[in-house]
Design an enzyme around this catalytic site. Structure first.
Site, PDB file in Angstrom:
ATOM      1  N   ARG A  71     104.533  24.602  23.539  1.00  0.00           N
ATOM      2  CA  ARG A  71     105.801  25.328  23.485  1.00  0.00           C
ATOM      3  C   ARG A  71     105.662  26.701  24.117  1.00  0.00           C
ATOM      4  O   ARG A  71     104.728  27.438  23.820  1.00  0.00           O
ATOM      5  CB  ARG A  71     106.265  25.490  22.034  1.00  0.00           C
ATOM      6  CG  ARG A  71     107.562  26.286  21.913  1.00  0.00           C
ATOM      7  CD  ARG A  71     108.044  26.359  20.480  1.00  0.00           C
ATOM      8  NE  ARG A  71     107.179  27.124  19.610  1.00  0.00           N
ATOM      9  CZ  ARG A  71     107.148  28.464  19.539  1.00  0.00           C
ATOM     10  NH1 ARG A  71     107.909  29.185  20.339  1.00  0.00           N
ATOM     11  NH2 ARG A  71     106.339  29.080  18.690  1.00  0.00           N
TER      12      ARG A  71
ATOM     13  N   ARG B 256     100.643  29.874  26.137  1.00  0.00           N
ATOM     14  CA  ARG B 256      99.778  30.075  24.974  1.00  0.00           C
ATOM     15  C   ARG B 256      98.525  29.201  24.983  1.00  0.00           C
ATOM     16  O   ARG B 256      97.450  29.640  24.587  1.00  0.00           O
ATOM     17  CB  ARG B 256     100.582  29.808  23.694  1.00  0.00           C
ATOM     18  CG  ARG B 256     101.641  30.854  23.451  1.00  0.00           C
ATOM     19  CD  ARG B 256     102.523  30.504  22.272  1.00  0.00           C
ATOM     20  NE  ARG B 256     103.478  31.581  22.008  1.00  0.00           N
ATOM     21  CZ  ARG B 256     104.405  31.531  21.080  1.00  0.00           C
ATOM     22  NH1 ARG B 256     104.528  30.443  20.326  1.00  0.00           N
ATOM     23  NH2 ARG B 256     105.233  32.531  20.893  1.00  0.00           N
TER      24      ARG B 256
ATOM     25  N   LEU C 126     116.382  28.355  10.446  1.00  0.00           N
ATOM     26  CA  LEU C 126     117.391  28.487  11.491  1.00  0.00           C
ATOM     27  C   LEU C 126     118.087  27.162  11.778  1.00  0.00           C
ATOM     28  O   LEU C 126     119.310  27.112  11.912  1.00  0.00           O
ATOM     29  CB  LEU C 126     116.751  29.043  12.764  1.00  0.00           C
ATOM     30  CG  LEU C 126     116.417  30.536  12.716  1.00  0.00           C
ATOM     31  CD1 LEU C 126     115.812  30.978  14.044  1.00  0.00           C
ATOM     32  CD2 LEU C 126     117.648  31.366  12.413  1.00  0.00           C
TER      33      LEU C 126
ATOM     34  N   SER D 257     102.886  39.338  17.573  1.00  0.00           N
ATOM     35  CA  SER D 257     103.860  38.724  18.464  1.00  0.00           C
ATOM     36  C   SER D 257     103.374  38.593  19.903  1.00  0.00           C
ATOM     37  O   SER D 257     102.703  39.477  20.440  1.00  0.00           O
ATOM     38  CB  SER D 257     105.147  39.556  18.462  1.00  0.00           C
ATOM     39  OG  SER D 257     106.015  39.123  19.487  1.00  0.00           O
TER      40      SER D 257
END
Length: 662
Positions: A460, A334, A47, A288
């Site tokens: 993140r 996370r 990306l 996910s």
């Protein structure tokens, strides 16, 4: 604490919300005629790389793009599932640019650079507009508006998604833009090419040495600037959610040529992965984070409970995230979710054959969606079985490909029984140190996306990787690169037979020759697995001083063994995947040592860096803001020699506080 004189972040002055606007209005520009004479090398076509190459070529620069895959469409960005964040506030639920900025800083445990993160939040909305214009098929509500879902570390819905394949769809959009420029002749595409080194001329990055992976031939390529968009280094652990080809070689070669490496110890462990199944496994599969929207995570309340999940009554289940973090529940960040899962398993509450897993359960969500669907259809007094049927239809529409993937891998139907998940290495917040312009400490050498350190601090937030990669490529580098290239318009293309190119190629060839002549007894994978075990055991989800010191010694010994006993079949002047892997593993070994050195130096816990000596009574990360509120930027000084430079992190717009999701 003062910032090292070798580090200049070049952060614009003025109010935080005005810095980027002011910068764009005052940055030096390169006029269209001069752009046609400037060549830019882009390494990596995920990306960040595809969007940068397409954007710069659209502006008129001559671009060369390199990837080691057979097509840019194979870049690892394709594996991202859950979504991309943007502060659009479609739900009118209180979101804003500032809230996205604050959530990202807080989620990173106050270890990210304020100005870069605010810029990321500012351009996030433009990313969605750009991708919609490219035809990215984002999920939509019934009325046609783009749909959003929640991700960890936030209390708003700001994550845009395309089922469970958001990365693939975004990459196809960027790939289309890139291929348009290839077709116009503005981008020269080099597939099956791996960057082997950066070429320095008079202190500036002026090109690369690349290896044609089909023929084995080394090539020299000139560029007025070099952009590294080569992703992260999670495969230093061998087992990770990264594609097997993902590596650190480009960034590491740049590091050895003078680019400082920022925060190498910051590794993200993703809480929602399919557990390891055996010794011969080569990678792990990510489920996910979007599944944490509706799934409930739990373990039995009884230790070593061997009953099947569906036979354990509700009152005998411990929904431990909901219990410990009621404000965020299953949507804590996370790092917190990962450590909580590890703690439960280590305490004897794990499930499955290995007892190193927890349950992710969709039974309640299926019934909830079923009731809503029954109401829509005007069905009164629907049976539980009917509710389940209708609920499964809704879940299938939202997460169907993820559920299918889980069933194919495990043989279990997640519509009927809870998934089993466990944390695994996923993303690396560390990377090459860059300034506000995304330039490394080497003039003319830039790092974009996961290859740099700049936006995520020590952890993140989910759905922010795609956001950063596209922001850097589409909306940041097209402006910031002008600050450097405006001073290069008189620089003519340097011939690739210049002494610096010749010397760089010779150094690469010498290393290849050295690897090929070892003719040892052990495979490359033997060393990679051995390194991965050292890193996971001693620099993984938890670290401590004794373990890190042991790891450094063990890695140094492993490096000596590698360079004396690795066996690489085949020849160098042909397609040779084992030679490719050998070069990458050699770099991973050196990086692994620096990661442990960085983790040992940081005497605090923050985000994904959890030092067991530094935790609260509740087992949460305990920061030391007085002594460690800085970016650790390491300078390469020779084998096993690194010098630490510090960039002080100054927060003028937020108050640093202990992270709380309770």
């Amino acid at each position: 604490m003062a910032t090292s004189p070798k580090l200049d972040a070049k952060i614009p002055g003025g109010q935080l919300a005005e810095k980027w606007t002011k910068f764009r209005s005052t940055v030096p520009l390169v006029n269209p005629a001069n752009k046609r004479n400037i060549e830019i090398i882009v390494v990596g076509t995920g990306l960040a790389g595809a969007s940068a190459a397409a954007s710069l070529a659209e502006m008129g620069y001559k671009v060369k793009a390199f990837c080691f895959q057979d097509s840019p469409r194979r870049a690892h960005s394709i594996a991202a599932q859950g979504g991309v964040n943007a502060a659009k506030n479609y739900q009118n639920d209180g979101d804003s640019v500032y809230r996205l900025f604050y959530d990202t800083i807080k989620g990173g445990d106050y270890r990210a650079r304020e100005a870069n993160v605010h810029r990321l939040a500012e351009v996030s909305g433009s990313i969605i507009d750009q991708c919609v214009a490219q035809g990215v098929p984002f999920a939509r509500e019934y009325g046609g508006l783009l749909s959003n879902r929640s991700f960890g570390g936030t209390q708003v819905q700001r994550t845009f998604y395309a089922a469970g394949q958001t990365g693939q769809q975004l990459l196809l959009g960027a790939y289309s833009a890139l291929q348009r420029q290839v077709g116009l002749g503005n981008v020269q595409m080099f597939t099956r090419h791996e960057m082997m080194d950066v070429v320095m001329v008079e202190g500036k990055a002026r090109g690369i040495i690349a290896r044609d992976l089909i023929s084995g031939k080394l090539e020299r390529h000139f560029g007025h600037a070099v952009l590294l968009c080569t992703g992260g280094y999670g495969n230093v652990f061998y087992l990770s959610t990264n594609a097997m080809g993902s590596n650190v070689t480009a960034a590491w070669k740049a590091h050895k040529k003078g680019a400082f490496f920022g925060n190498p110890c910051y590794t993200q462990i993703h809480p929602t992965c399919i557990p390891v199944s055996g010794d011969h496994q080569s990678k792990l599969t990510l489920m996910s984070e979007s599944l944490r929207n509706d799934g409930r995570i739990w373990v039995p309340k009884k230790q070593n409970d061997t009953r099947p999940a569906n036979q354990i009554p509700e009152d005998e289940r411990d929904y431990y995230l909901e219990r410990r973090y009621p404000a965020f529940g299953n949507l804590v960040p996370r790092d917190i979710a990962s450590r909580a899962a590890k703690e439960r398993c280590d305490a004897g509450y794990g499930v499955g054959a290995s007892k190193m897993a927890v349950y992710l359960d969709y039974a309640a969500a299926i019934l909830r969606y079923g009731r809503a669907e029954a109401n829509k259809r005007g069905i009164q007094n629907a049976s539980e079985e009917d509710l389940k049927v209708m609920g499964k239809e809704v879940v299938k529409e939202k997460y169907g490909n993820l559920f299918d993937m889980y069933k194919q891998i495990t043989g279990e139907d997640p519509y009927e029984v809870p998934m089993r998940i466990y944390p695994a290495v996923h993303y690396t917040m560390g990377g090459l140190w860059v300034d506000y312009n995304l330039m490394t400490t080497v003039p003319g050498l830039y790092a974009l996306g996961e290859a740099n350190f700049s936006d995520h601090g020590a952890n993140r937030l989910g759905a922010s990787a795609l956001m950063q990669g596209l922001a850097d490529g589409y909306f940041v580098i097209p402006y910031t690169i002008g600050s450097y290239l405006s001073g290069e318009i008189r620089t003519k293309a340097i011939p690739t037979d210049a002494p610096e190119f010749v010397a760089a190629e010779k150094a690469v060839q010498d290393t290849i020759n050295q690897l090929m002549t070892i003719k040892g007894t052990k495979s490359v994978d033997y060393f990679h697995k051995k390194l991965g075990k050292i890193m996971w055991d001693k620099c993984g989800m938890a670290r401590n001083e004794a373990g890190l010191k042991e790891a450094i010694s063990e890695i140094q010994a492993l490096r000596k063994e590698f360079w004396s006993d690795v066996r690489i079949p085949g020849d160098a002047d042909e397609f040779n995947p084992e030679l490719e892997k050998a070069g990458r593993v050699a770099d991973f070994i050196e990086l692994g040592e620096l990661m442990c050195i960085d983790a040992l130096n940081r005497n605090e816990s923050c985000g994904g860096h959890f030092r067991e000596e530094y935790q609260t009574e509740e087992g949460e990360a305990k920061r030391d803001d007085e002594n460690y509120a800085y970016v650790a930027a390491w300078e390469y000084k020779g084998e096993s020699q690194f010098e630490l430079h510090k960039e002080e992190l100054v927060y003028e717009n937020i108050k640093i506080a202990q992270r709380s999701y309770k």
